[in-house]
Design an enzyme around this catalytic site. Structure first.
Site, PDB file in Angstrom:
ATOM      1  N   ASP A 178       0.844  -1.192   0.000  1.00 63.40           N
ATOM      2  CA  ASP A 178       0.000   0.000   0.000  1.00 63.40           C
ATOM      3  C   ASP A 178       0.879   1.240   0.000  1.00 63.40           C
ATOM      4  OD1 ASP A 178      -2.922   0.953   0.282  1.00 63.40           O
ATOM      5  OD2 ASP A 178      -1.788   2.233   1.650  1.00 63.40           O
TER       6      ASP A 178
HETATM    7  N1  LIG Z   1       3.010   3.792 -12.539  1.00 67.43           N
HETATM    8  C1  LIG Z   1       3.065   4.370 -11.314  1.00 67.43           C
HETATM    9  N2  LIG Z   1       2.079   4.096 -10.418  1.00 67.43           N
HETATM   10  C2  LIG Z   1       2.191   4.691  -9.199  1.00 67.43           C
HETATM   11  C3  LIG Z   1       3.225   5.569  -8.843  1.00 67.43           C
HETATM   12  N3  LIG Z   1       3.012   5.977  -7.556  1.00 67.43           N
HETATM   13  C4  LIG Z   1       1.885   5.365  -7.117  1.00 67.43           C
HETATM   14  N4  LIG Z   1       1.412   4.579  -8.114  1.00 67.43           N
HETATM   15  C5  LIG Z   1       0.221   3.735  -8.083  1.00 67.43           C
HETATM   16  C6  LIG Z   1       0.609   2.341  -7.630  1.00 67.43           C
HETATM   17  C7  LIG Z   1      -0.667   1.829  -7.045  1.00 67.43           C
HETATM   18  O1  LIG Z   1      -1.425   1.222  -8.088  1.00 67.43           O
HETATM   19  C8  LIG Z   1      -1.360   3.083  -6.565  1.00 67.43           C
HETATM   20  C9  LIG Z   1      -1.280   3.187  -5.040  1.00 67.43           C
HETATM   21  O2  LIG Z   1      -2.523   2.803  -4.518  1.00 67.43           O
HETATM   22  P1  LIG Z   1      -2.647   1.481  -3.609  1.00 67.43           P
HETATM   23  O3  LIG Z   1      -1.368   1.229  -2.890  1.00 67.43           O
HETATM   24  O4  LIG Z   1      -3.897   1.594  -2.828  1.00 67.43           O
HETATM   25  O5  LIG Z   1      -2.784   0.279  -4.660  1.00 67.43           O
HETATM   26  P2  LIG Z   1      -3.994   0.036  -5.657  1.00 67.43           P
HETATM   27  O6  LIG Z   1      -5.278   0.500  -5.074  1.00 67.43           O
HETATM   28  O7  LIG Z   1      -3.639   0.587  -7.011  1.00 67.43           O
HETATM   29  O8  LIG Z   1      -3.993  -1.535  -5.815  1.00 67.43           O
HETATM   30  P3  LIG Z   1      -4.154  -2.589  -4.622  1.00 67.43           P
HETATM   31  O9  LIG Z   1      -4.797  -1.909  -3.463  1.00 67.43           O
HETATM   32  O10 LIG Z   1      -2.776  -3.088  -4.316  1.00 67.43           O
HETATM   33  O11 LIG Z   1      -5.013  -3.691  -5.242  1.00 67.43           O
HETATM   34  O12 LIG Z   1      -0.688   4.211  -7.104  1.00 67.43           O
HETATM   35  C10 LIG Z   1       4.247   5.816  -9.814  1.00 67.43           C
HETATM   36  O13 LIG Z   1       5.203   6.567  -9.604  1.00 67.43           O
HETATM   37  N5  LIG Z   1       4.113   5.193 -11.024  1.00 67.43           N
END
Ligand SMILES: Nc1nc2c(ncn2[C@H]2C[C@H](O)[C@@H](COP(=O)(O)OP(=O)(O)OP(=O)(O)O)O2)c(=O)[nH]1
Length: 222
Positions: free
Chosen positions: A95
């Site tokens: 996260d």
């Molecule tokens: N491509 C890219 N993505 C980033 C960057 N910084 C943050 N992110 C994305 C990665 C994660 O998909 C998102 C952070 O949100 P979370 O940690 O809640 O994950 P997310 O909700 O996307 O998926 P998950 O909860 O793990 O199923 O932001 C970056 O520098 N580059």
């Protein structure tokens, strides 16, 4: 959205399960030689955040969210049963949030929030925190940790911020910026691990795997 990889009898060698819907995390792992099994957790992050005491340190908040995601995926029947597959099995949840001015910021979701956040963070630095939680299934063990990378943001003018937000990119990423996309134009420098900023800290995951008795090279597909 990434497709969920198939698993089952005959799945070769050690199994690395990425408990995340993040295409960025999947891309980082694939580029680093690991082809994970992907399963998405159904964790209600907002409810979990609301249940944590306000005094919870920022690094603990993201670690707790990562733990909840890893535990939810490890409990899925088709993942839990891998414990008896004869293969080494590691499940990871992550996260990421931006620690800016004492506040923890996730995804802005709306253009208004993204513009407001960029107006506050331009020309300043903030820490991108990524919590990690690793669960080994074949020989029960867990390890967790939070990586922190200091981001120095460009003093972008209003026009650039408006165009960046209009691209839609910052709305669905923690901290309203990316390092490896359009946001790269607006990051002057970082202090720390770049993979952590994008979503999963490879050096930290290497040590977490060692903590549960595994080597990252066990999972390399090269
Ligand atoms: N491509 C890219 N993505 C980033 C960057 N910084 C943050 N992110 C994305 C990665 C994660 O998909 C998102 C952070 O949100 P979370 O940690 O809640 O994950 P997310 O909700 O996307 O998926 P998950 O909860 O793990 O199923 O932001 C970056 O520098 N580059």
């Amino acid at each position: 959205m990434t497709s969920e990889s198939e698993i089952g009898p005959g799945t070769p060698g050690p199994i690395f399960v990425l408990g995340s819907a993040s295409p960025a995390r999947l891309r980082i792992l694939r580029a680093a030689g690991v082809e994970p099994v992907v399963r998405v957790s159904d964790v209600d992050e907002d409810a979990l955040l609301a249940a944590l005491p306000d005094s919870t340190p920022a690094g603990v908040v993201v670690a707790e969210l990562a733990r909840a995601k890893a535990e939810a995926v490890a409990a899925l029947p088709e993942i839990a049963e891998l414990a008896g597959s004869g293969s080494a099995v590691a499940v990871i949840g992550c996260d990421s949030m931006l620690h800016l001015g004492g506040r923890l910021l996730g995804k802005p979701h709306t253009p208004e929030r993204a513009v407001a956040q960029w107006s506050e963070m331009r020309g300043r630095s903030a820490d991108l925190l990524t919590g990690h939680h690793l669960i080994r299934l074949d020989r029960p063990a867990t390890a967790g940790g939070t990586s922190s990378t200091t981001i120095h943001f460009a003093a972008a003018d209003d026009h650039v911020i408006e165009r960046y937000v209009a691209s839609g990119e910052p709305l669905q990423v923690a901290g309203a910026f990316t390092l490896d996309g359009l946001g790269g134009w607006l990051v002057e420098r970082i202090e720390g691990d770049p993979s952590s900023v994008i979503g999963i800290g490879l050096p930290l995951v290497r040590t977490l795997l060692a903590d549960v008795g595994l080597s990252v090279t066990d999972f390399w597909r090269h």
